[in-house]
Structures are given as C-alpha cells and as structure tokens.
Scaffold this active site. Sequence first.
Site, PDB file in Angstrom:
ATOM      1  N   VAL A 108      13.620  -1.745  -0.272  1.00 38.18           N
ATOM      2  CA  VAL A 108      13.032  -2.495  -2.079  1.00 38.18           C
ATOM      3  C   VAL A 108      13.287  -1.653  -2.643  1.00 38.18           C
ATOM      4  CG1 VAL A 108      10.755  -2.737  -3.269  1.00 38.18           C
ATOM      5  CG2 VAL A 108      10.993  -2.222  -0.546  1.00 38.18           C
ATOM      6  N   GLY A 109      14.097  -0.554  -2.852  1.00 38.29           N
ATOM      7  CA  GLY A 109      14.693  -0.197  -4.510  1.00 38.29           C
ATOM      8  C   GLY A 109      16.180  -0.976  -4.651  1.00 38.29           C
ATOM      9  N   CYS A 137       8.014  12.198  -2.002  1.00 36.35           N
ATOM     10  CA  CYS A 137       9.299  11.890  -1.723  1.00 36.35           C
ATOM     11  C   CYS A 137      10.146  13.584  -2.013  1.00 36.35           C
ATOM     12  CB  CYS A 137       9.675  11.050  -2.934  1.00 36.35           C
ATOM     13  SG  CYS A 137       9.282  11.540  -4.775  1.00 36.35           S
ATOM     14  N   LYS A 195       3.611  -3.304 -12.536  1.00 39.37           N
ATOM     15  CA  LYS A 195       3.088  -3.704 -11.171  1.00 39.37           C
ATOM     16  C   LYS A 195       2.177  -2.181 -10.337  1.00 39.37           C
ATOM     17  CE  LYS A 195       4.121  -4.387  -6.826  1.00 39.37           C
ATOM     18  NZ  LYS A 195       2.962  -4.087  -5.775  1.00 39.37           N
ATOM     19  N   GLU A 235      13.099   8.964   6.703  1.00 39.90           N
ATOM     20  CA  GLU A 235      12.104   9.886   6.248  1.00 39.90           C
ATOM     21  C   GLU A 235      10.709   9.180   6.637  1.00 39.90           C
ATOM     22  OE1 GLU A 235      10.619  10.696   1.190  1.00 39.90           O
ATOM     23  OE2 GLU A 235      11.041   8.168   1.725  1.00 39.90           O
ATOM     24  N   GLY A 243       9.331   3.595  -4.783  1.00 38.17           N
ATOM     25  CA  GLY A 243       9.327   3.390  -4.254  1.00 38.17           C
ATOM     26  C   GLY A 243      10.447   3.903  -2.531  1.00 38.17           C
TER      27      GLY A 243
END
Length: 489
Positions: free
Chosen positions: A238-239, A290, A181, A391, A234
């Site tokens: 979410v991770g 990142c 995805k 971040e 990501g």
Amino acid sequence: MTVKNDSLKTYMNYINGKWIPSRTGEIEASINPANRNEVVGYIQDSVLPDLDEAVKAAADAQVKWKRLAGSVRGDFLYKAAAVLEKRLEEVATAMTKEMGKTFAEAKGETARGVAILRYYAGEGMRSGGDVIPSTDSEALMFTTRVPLGVVGIITPWNFPVAIPLWKMAPAIVYGNTVVIKPASETGVTCAKLMECFEEAGLPPGVVNMVTGSGSVIGKGIAEHPGIQALSFTGSNAVGKSIGLAAFARGAKYQLEMGGKNPVVIAADADLNLAVEATISGGLRSTGQKCTATSRVIVHKDIYEPFKQLLLDRIAQIKVGDGMQEDVWMGPCASERQQNTVLAYISKGIEEGARLLCGGNHPQRSDYPDGYFVEPTVFENVTADMAIAREEIFGPVLALIKAESIEQALQLANDTEFGLSASIFTTNIGAMLKFIQEMDAGLVRINSESAGVELQAPFGGMKQSSSHSREQGRAAIEFFTSIKTVFVKS
C-alpha cells in the site's frame, strides 16, 4: 450493509469543527477482536465527496492557521495534551477493545500520546532557521521554514494513538492543517482523539477526520490535488502505491512500512536479559509492531540454553482479553490478521521449520470467539524460508543458529527490510561492529528491537521506508519547506 445496534454510539466524520455523517449514510461496525460478537461502536463508511469537504475545510483553515505565532499553535497542543491526559483511561479502553492490546499497554501508549503533544507544543518556540553570511556586506541572508499546506495522514491500527499524534502534532505546530484517515479497525479511538482536539478549542478545519476504506479514502488522499503532502504508515504494498500516486502529482510524501527485525544473541550475552527482551520485543502487542522482533539469531555456543529458557518463559504467558489484568498478550487485531498469521505458521511447517511451541488458535472455553493465536516459536529456520523473509505481524519467533558474530550480522542483514535491530553482548568490539554494519534505521544494544523514544528520529532503511524520518526534531524536515531570504538595504 451494517445493521446498527441503537444502544451503541455512532462516530461521525470530523470536518471543519463539526461531526458530520457520510453522504452515503452507510456505517461500519468496529469489532472487539477479543470477542467478535461485541461491537465497540460504529464509524462512517465515507466516499470521495466527504473527503473533498474535509480537504476544502483544511485548505480554508490553513490560511489563518499558518499566520499564527508558533507559540500560539503550540498552546493549542498543550491544551489537547491536558484533555487527553484527563481522558486517558477512556481512550485506552477504546484502544484495547478495538485492537486487542492489553489495557496496560494501551494506557502506556495513551500517556505517550500526551507526551508527544507536549513535546511538539514546545516546538512552537524553537528555532526554525539560520542566519547565513552573504557575500554582500550590506545584505542580510537567512532561512526560515514554511508549512506545506494541507497534509494527508493515513495511519494503521497497531498504534492508534501514538502514530496519529506523532504525525498530526508536528504537522499542526509547524503551520499545516490535517486530514486524517485512520484504519477502520481503530476508527473509534481516532474519533476520541478528535474529541480531545475539539475540547481543546482547536480552530475549525485545522484537524479533520474521514473514516472509510483504504481503496476509497486512502487512495483519494494520495491522489487529491488539494493535499500537498502525505504521511503514511502501513504495509509495503500500500505504501508504494501511495508513494507513486503522490510522486505522479508532485506531492511530498513520507512512508513508514514493514520490518523483519532481528535480535542477535552473542555467546557472551546475559541470557536472562536477552530472553526477556526477545519475548517483550517479539510478543508484546501480539507481535503487531513494525519494530517487533521476528528473527532470533543465536550463537551456537549458547543456543540450547537460550532456547530452553525462552520456551520456559513463553509457557508462562497468559493469552486472553486485554481488559483482564492478568492477561499478558491479547488477540490479533482482526480475523484477517489472525488468518494471515496462521497461514505463515502453516507455511513454516511446510517449508521444514520445526515448531517448538504454539502455532494454533488456543482451545479454551473462555475465549472461543476472539482472534487469538498462541505465542509461536520455530527452529531449524533457514534464510530462504517465508517465515525468515516476510513480515508476519504476529506472535511468531524464528530461531536461527549462527557460527559467529560475523555470520550473525550477515544473517541479520539478509533481508529487504531495515527498520530496527538489536544485539545482546558485553563485547565492545561486537557492539561497535553491529552499530557500524547493521543496515537498520534503529539499532539497540542490550535492549529489545521494539520501541523508540519520541524525541529521537525514527525510520528505516531499504524497503522499510521512503528514507525520511519521523519524531523528534527530524519531523520539521518533512512538515516544512526551507525558504531562503535575502534582504538588501
């Protein structure tokens, strides 16, 4: 509901070797962030039954795929690399138009994708186990590596070729099958990668792509009982939710998440080299890496000359549409990302940091409809400010003055993240101290914080990852399991 422009291509889901529309019939537009009025193409807004179909296709295909010799699986990757190389400019154009990085950067990333495919194609011929002495003199004991099964892959928009390929290529060559995805912002680019695998003749079901929202398809991959492993890149929030869902059902998972990466500029640093690397590490790709430099920790003795040289060089940067040859920095990838960056800039001002340059959407008539943010530099930044701790994922540099190398290292480690870090110095002792004491998965000496070579392990410490590593030979550790074999005559 998206209103479609019939002159633009609609990209379907790629499932079991076929291009299939979502069961809902709904589509989503991919927007050019340099011009929000330009639609790049359309992708599917999929639902869980679409994902179920892809997982079943991957599971069915894996039965035969894992039985092939590694060299045969590798040959398919060699063919895919040749196709991608042939279509390099087409794929790079889609990347620039979808997420905004300059065309030169997009071509470089696509070329890296070709190299990734070739590297892992070679893995099919490399050693996958060890012979171990047995206490029984009449027995043979050895280890071999076996695939995990169906691997779910969830990728971000900032590296829409490199990240999918450095996950898919090892997964495939080690005998797994894949359901990916991609981020919706770069679904067209990922579809073009699927076209490369299709043209290379990869058997149906070995790679499958389902586009859609993270809350539906991403969550569905994390929770799907037919997916044995997940690889995610990501955000931290979410991770962690994906990791918890995978852990709850016993699936293997790999998470690569955020960073707040420092560069330390020692008193003996080559200032020209340090400034160029700080700008490249912090502002290329609009800071949307990142591993991008975010905190610039400068020794007090050279702080002022470094600052002035930095500002002089940044003043020369041209911001604009990445398809224009003279543009050095493109837009943020989306309106949401632009708003996030501008909100952090406002917060930095509110918390008392001094804005030295940038901080706004550029007021120019030639790009009023893009998600642009000027290259931004703050000083008088303290370690407790949001712009020093969180971040931002945008073109924002925070200058922090240090009294000594020891204090600079302490400041560099004062973060919940630990992805990458760099130092500029000619002192061997300072280099060794930095290497030994910096809490980061990637440390670079006299080089920018951003970037890693494809044959080297990549991953972070602390909150930056699940402590696994990607790329290089390290990929075999995640995408396979060890089987110990004991043979008695």
